[in-house]
Design an enzyme around this catalytic site. Structure first.
Site, mmCIF file in Angstrom:
data_model
loop_
_atom_site.group_PDB
_atom_site.id
_atom_site.type_symbol
_atom_site.label_atom_id
_atom_site.label_comp_id
_atom_site.label_asym_id
_atom_site.label_seq_id
_atom_site.Cartn_x
_atom_site.Cartn_y
_atom_site.Cartn_z
ATOM 1 N N GLY A 192 0.826 -1.207 0.000
ATOM 2 C CA GLY A 192 0.000 0.000 0.000
ATOM 3 C C GLY A 192 0.851 1.242 0.000
ATOM 4 O O GLY A 192 2.056 1.168 -0.215
ATOM 5 N N ASN A 193 0.242 2.385 0.212
ATOM 6 C CA ASN A 193 0.998 3.640 0.262
ATOM 7 C C ASN A 193 0.398 4.559 1.319
ATOM 8 O O ASN A 193 -0.608 4.218 1.933
ATOM 9 C CB ASN A 193 1.030 4.295 -1.119
ATOM 10 C CG ASN A 193 -0.351 4.672 -1.596
ATOM 11 O OD1 ASN A 193 -1.013 5.516 -0.996
ATOM 12 N ND2 ASN A 193 -0.813 4.029 -2.659
#
Ligand code: C5P
Length: 223
Positions: free
Chosen positions: A29-30
């Site tokens: 993810g980020n």
């Protein structure tokens, strides 16, 4: 908000990160918080638009009066957005869509044995580019998260993606706004113009950007 700047227009916004599963318990993810996209959805609603928000996993409540659709992966976000483009006048892509996703998702939790574990990743599809390539495309707004040369990257992105307007902010390092922050400063460009929206709360920046988008939309859609 009858009589608002965007009344009668349908605005579709993507927001937040995406999560790309590695196995049933892990993902890539980020750091996107979704705040900018949610603030834009609320501002567009206040301006009288009919707003749909396609959101990755974030810790924010759905804005009042906005149809909010929650998705997880880049592929799900692509599908949810593309299913609604024919009912859209303005698309604003604020989502930090994962650029790569695991080529294979393990069906069971990956156990630790070896010292090294290699993951093979595949490119995801570019949602903004897909919309900008539609024959009857809406007015397309892209975001750029850059760490330097912001103005040049924003201009290049406008052309490369076929967007109508690009909003860029500096993230990382000593930059004042951006991911996980409550404030933001934007450089905004379109074919034939540009402007700076100086550092302000994301609510205020969203309000100013919506005004600018309305102005550019009408400049291109009035005979
Ligand atoms: O190419 P880059 O990720 O730097 O461009 C950012 C812009 O493109 C954002 O508006 C983002 O929402 C959009 N994007 C997208 N689909 C992707 C990657 C980025 O719509 N797969």
């Amino acid at each position: 908000a009858a009589g608002g700047l965007l009344s009668g227009l349908r605005v579709l916004i993507s927001a937040g990160p995406t999560r790309e599963p590695i196995d049933p318990v892990r993902f890539i993810g980020n750091r996107s918080s979704g705040k900018m996209g949610y603030a834009l959805a609320a501002a567009a609603r206040r301006a009288g638009a009919d707003v749909t928000l396609i959101s990755g996993p974030v810790a924010l409540d759905a804005p009042a009066g906005v149809e909010t659709v929650r998705v997880e992966t880049a592929a799900e976000m692509h599908e949810a957005v593309m299913a609604r483009t024919d009912r859209t006048d303005i698309y604003i892509g604020t989502a930090a869509v994962a650029d790569y996703t695991p080529a294979r998702v393990a069906d069971a939790k990956i156990k630790k044995h070896a010292d090294r574990l290699e993951l093979t990743l595949s490119r995801t599809r570019d949602i903004l580019r897909s919309i900008a390539a539609l024959p009857d495309k809406p007015f397309v707004v892209g975001f750029a998260a850059e760490t330097g040369e912001v103005e040049a990257h924003a201009r290049a992105k406008l052309e490369a993606k076929g967007a109508d307007l690009v909003a860029a902010n500096e993230v990382g390092g000593a930059a004042p706004g951006g991911f996980e922050r409550d404030e933001n400063a934007l450089f905004v460009c379109w074919r034939g113009g540009e402007c700076h929206l100086p550092l302000a709360s994301k609510t205020e920046i969203a309000h100013r950007l919506i005004r600018l988008i309305a102005e550019r939309y009408y400049a291109e859609n009035t005979d």
